[in-house]
Motif scaffolding. Sequence first.
Motif, PDB file in Angstrom:
ATOM      1  N   GLY A 139       0.828  -1.202   0.000  1.00 34.77           N
ATOM      2  CA  GLY A 139       0.000   0.000   0.000  1.00 34.77           C
ATOM      3  C   GLY A 139       0.856   1.243   0.000  1.00 34.77           C
ATOM      4  O   GLY A 139       1.963   1.261  -0.544  1.00 34.77           O
ATOM      5  N   THR A 140       0.366   2.314   0.622  1.00 33.53           N
ATOM      6  CA  THR A 140       1.166   3.526   0.763  1.00 33.53           C
ATOM      7  C   THR A 140       2.197   3.312   1.863  1.00 33.53           C
ATOM      8  O   THR A 140       2.119   2.360   2.649  1.00 33.53           O
ATOM      9  CB  THR A 140       0.279   4.718   1.131  1.00 33.53           C
ATOM     10  N   LEU A 141       3.166   4.222   1.947  1.00 36.17           N
ATOM     11  CA  LEU A 141       4.143   4.136   3.023  1.00 36.17           C
ATOM     12  C   LEU A 141       3.463   4.180   4.389  1.00 36.17           C
ATOM     13  O   LEU A 141       3.833   3.451   5.308  1.00 36.17           O
ATOM     14  CB  LEU A 141       5.155   5.286   2.918  1.00 36.17           C
ATOM     15  N   MET A 142       2.466   5.049   4.531  1.00 35.43           N
ATOM     16  CA  MET A 142       1.770   5.154   5.803  1.00 35.43           C
ATOM     17  C   MET A 142       1.015   3.862   6.124  1.00 35.43           C
ATOM     18  O   MET A 142       1.019   3.390   7.266  1.00 35.43           O
ATOM     19  CB  MET A 142       0.806   6.338   5.790  1.00 35.43           C
ATOM     20  N   GLU A 143       0.380   3.259   5.132  1.00 35.49           N
ATOM     21  CA  GLU A 143      -0.305   1.989   5.348  1.00 35.49           C
ATOM     22  C   GLU A 143       0.688   0.897   5.712  1.00 35.49           C
ATOM     23  O   GLU A 143       0.439   0.063   6.586  1.00 35.49           O
ATOM     24  CB  GLU A 143      -1.098   1.593   4.102  1.00 35.49           C
ATOM     25  N   ASP A 144       1.825   0.913   5.060  1.00 29.16           N
ATOM     26  CA  ASP A 144       2.848  -0.088   5.309  1.00 29.16           C
ATOM     27  C   ASP A 144       3.350  -0.009   6.745  1.00 29.16           C
ATOM     28  O   ASP A 144       3.495  -1.027   7.426  1.00 29.16           O
ATOM     29  CB  ASP A 144       4.011   0.106   4.333  1.00 29.16           C
ATOM     30  N   THR A 145       3.588   1.215   7.205  1.00 27.29           N
ATOM     31  CA  THR A 145       4.151   1.380   8.548  1.00 27.29           C
ATOM     32  C   THR A 145       3.128   1.156   9.650  1.00 27.29           C
ATOM     33  O   THR A 145       3.464   0.712  10.746  1.00 27.29           O
ATOM     34  CB  THR A 145       4.807   2.766   8.705  1.00 27.29           C
ATOM     35  N   MET A 146       1.857   1.454   9.382  1.00 26.47           N
ATOM     36  CA  MET A 146       0.826   1.347  10.409  1.00 26.47           C
ATOM     37  C   MET A 146       0.099   0.002  10.423  1.00 26.47           C
ATOM     38  O   MET A 146      -0.531  -0.354  11.408  1.00 26.47           O
ATOM     39  CB  MET A 146      -0.216   2.465  10.232  1.00 26.47           C
ATOM     40  N   ARG A 147       0.203  -0.761   9.335  1.00 25.07           N
ATOM     41  CA  ARG A 147      -0.590  -1.984   9.244  1.00 25.07           C
ATOM     42  C   ARG A 147       0.214  -3.244   8.938  1.00 25.07           C
ATOM     43  O   ARG A 147      -0.285  -4.361   9.159  1.00 25.07           O
ATOM     44  CB  ARG A 147      -1.664  -1.827   8.164  1.00 25.07           C
ATOM     45  N   HIS A 148       1.442  -3.092   8.429  1.00 30.18           N
ATOM     46  CA  HIS A 148       2.096  -4.278   7.868  1.00 30.18           C
ATOM     47  C   HIS A 148       3.537  -4.490   8.327  1.00 30.18           C
ATOM     48  O   HIS A 148       4.297  -5.198   7.664  1.00 30.18           O
ATOM     49  CB  HIS A 148       2.061  -4.205   6.342  1.00 30.18           C
ATOM     50  N   ARG A 149       3.937  -3.893   9.436  1.00 29.67           N
ATOM     51  CA  ARG A 149       5.277  -4.200   9.938  1.00 29.67           C
ATOM     52  C   ARG A 149       5.348  -5.670  10.340  1.00 29.67           C
ATOM     53  O   ARG A 149       4.340  -6.296  10.687  1.00 29.67           O
ATOM     54  CB  ARG A 149       5.636  -3.311  11.128  1.00 29.67           C
ATOM     55  N   ARG A 150       6.563  -6.200  10.322  1.00 31.54           N
ATOM     56  CA  ARG A 150       6.782  -7.599  10.697  1.00 31.54           C
ATOM     57  C   ARG A 150       7.643  -7.664  11.954  1.00 31.54           C
ATOM     58  O   ARG A 150       8.342  -6.703  12.308  1.00 31.54           O
ATOM     59  CB  ARG A 150       7.491  -8.340   9.555  1.00 31.54           C
ATOM     60  N   LEU A 151       7.606  -8.793  12.621  1.00 33.08           N
ATOM     61  CA  LEU A 151       8.497  -9.013  13.753  1.00 33.08           C
ATOM     62  C   LEU A 151       9.944  -9.028  13.256  1.00 33.08           C
ATOM     63  O   LEU A 151      10.215  -9.417  12.112  1.00 33.08           O
ATOM     64  CB  LEU A 151       8.185 -10.342  14.432  1.00 33.08           C
ATOM     65  N   PRO A 152      10.902  -8.608  14.075  1.00 27.95           N
ATOM     66  CA  PRO A 152      12.304  -8.641  13.661  1.00 27.95           C
ATOM     67  C   PRO A 152      12.710 -10.029  13.173  1.00 27.95           C
ATOM     68  O   PRO A 152      12.503 -11.030  13.865  1.00 27.95           O
ATOM     69  CB  PRO A 152      13.056  -8.263  14.944  1.00 27.95           C
ATOM     70  N   GLY A 153      13.253 -10.066  11.960  1.00 31.33           N
ATOM     71  CA  GLY A 153      13.679 -11.336  11.387  1.00 31.33           C
ATOM     72  C   GLY A 153      12.654 -12.000  10.505  1.00 31.33           C
ATOM     73  O   GLY A 153      12.984 -12.946   9.776  1.00 31.33           O
ATOM     74  N   GLU A 154      11.411 -11.541  10.524  1.00 26.52           N
ATOM     75  CA  GLU A 154      10.367 -12.143   9.696  1.00 26.52           C
ATOM     76  C   GLU A 154      10.228 -11.446   8.348  1.00 26.52           C
ATOM     77  O   GLU A 154       9.463 -11.902   7.508  1.00 26.52           O
ATOM     78  CB  GLU A 154       9.025 -12.125  10.425  1.00 26.52           C
ATOM     79  N   GLY A 155      10.937 -10.346   8.152  1.00 26.64           N
ATOM     80  CA  GLY A 155      10.877  -9.604   6.902  1.00 26.64           C
ATOM     81  C   GLY A 155      12.207  -9.645   6.169  1.00 26.64           C
ATOM     82  O   GLY A 155      12.990 -10.591   6.323  1.00 26.64           O
ATOM     83  N   GLU A 156      12.467  -8.580   5.408  1.00 26.69           N
ATOM     84  CA  GLU A 156      13.647  -8.549   4.544  1.00 26.69           C
ATOM     85  C   GLU A 156      14.580  -7.374   4.830  1.00 26.69           C
ATOM     86  O   GLU A 156      15.512  -7.121   4.065  1.00 26.69           O
ATOM     87  CB  GLU A 156      13.197  -8.462   3.078  1.00 26.69           C
ATOM     88  N   LEU A 157      14.371  -6.653   5.943  1.00 26.91           N
ATOM     89  CA  LEU A 157      15.158  -5.438   6.191  1.00 26.91           C
ATOM     90  C   LEU A 157      16.429  -5.684   7.008  1.00 26.91           C
ATOM     91  O   LEU A 157      17.170  -4.749   7.292  1.00 26.91           O
ATOM     92  CB  LEU A 157      14.289  -4.375   6.873  1.00 26.91           C
ATOM     93  N   GLU A 158      16.669  -6.914   7.398  1.00 30.04           N
ATOM     94  CA  GLU A 158      17.907  -7.347   8.064  1.00 30.04           C
ATOM     95  C   GLU A 158      18.226  -6.567   9.350  1.00 30.04           C
ATOM     96  O   GLU A 158      19.272  -5.944   9.479  1.00 30.04           O
ATOM     97  CB  GLU A 158      19.078  -7.256   7.094  1.00 30.04           C
ATOM     98  N   PRO A 159      17.344  -6.625  10.342  1.00 28.27           N
ATOM     99  CA  PRO A 159      17.607  -5.923  11.593  1.00 28.27           C
ATOM    100  C   PRO A 159      18.885  -6.368  12.293  1.00 28.27           C
ATOM    101  O   PRO A 159      19.537  -5.556  12.966  1.00 28.27           O
ATOM    102  CB  PRO A 159      16.361  -6.227  12.441  1.00 28.27           C
ATOM    103  N   ALA A 160      19.276  -7.629  12.141  1.00 26.67           N
ATOM    104  CA  ALA A 160      20.505  -8.094  12.796  1.00 26.67           C
ATOM    105  C   ALA A 160      21.717  -7.317  12.297  1.00 26.67           C
ATOM    106  O   ALA A 160      22.633  -7.005  13.071  1.00 26.67           O
ATOM    107  CB  ALA A 160      20.697  -9.590  12.554  1.00 26.67           C
ATOM    108  N   LYS A 161      21.740  -6.993  11.019  1.00 22.82           N
ATOM    109  CA  LYS A 161      22.862  -6.233  10.474  1.00 22.82           C
ATOM    110  C   LYS A 161      22.878  -4.801  11.013  1.00 22.82           C
ATOM    111  O   LYS A 161      23.939  -4.225  11.255  1.00 22.82           O
ATOM    112  CB  LYS A 161      22.811  -6.228   8.950  1.00 22.82           C
TER     113      LYS A 161
END
Length: 256
Positions: A184-206
Amino acid sequence: ERADAAAEAGYMGFAFIDTDLAEIRKSMSWAQIRKLLQARGLNFVEVELITNWFATGEFKAQSDAVRDQLFEAANELGADHIKIVGDFSGNCPVPEMVDSFGDLCRRAASAGTKIAIELTPLTNLFTPEQGLQLIRESGASNGGLLLDVWHIGRAHIPFERLNDIPVELIYGVELDDADLEVRGTLMEDTMRHRRLPGEGELEPAKMIATVHKAGYRLPYGIEIVSDAHRELSVRDQARVAIESARKQMKIAENYL
């Protein structure tokens, strides 16, 4: 109930957003809130969120009311910092924010707290360079940055650029994750679709490893804002969030 859930899961702190805090204050005194948190070992406190601190007219009046409420909360609860963000409309150039930021930091100092700018592509303040320039030009000694995995990832900021931030100016790091593609939009993404650390693709461990190598240690917050997370009980929300964050911290050791 939330304080119990946080303590049972192993958290060391607690955060309040302004509207939440206003509701709680209808039935609890500052002393009661302090006692509740301290009894559960939730000794690190953060409050948020100030927007439009750079604005004029009615927007500024509304912002000042929130600011004063959060300054009182910071003073009463010993909050380490107050979170702010930039201009959602994008109409205020960053250089024109300098004086307002300096004034905000001076007022925060009187309340015994600091101001943390959360860098986010939802506003005009989204890069480390912009945040550092604002802090430097304002002359504030109690202004710093808050780094969130979702916001850094969605702003397409390589983690190595975080190495240029003086460690003393990193006031907080928030962990979460997201799919590679925006939903969706950035706002929709941040308010409705965040994932738990490690369940997505943004590499929080790094990102954890990056700031750790720069000398950063605490605090770490976990900010999961999603429809799926809201369906869980309060205790399950707290538990799965901290468990996933701990796994990412363990993985981060591989990058050190």
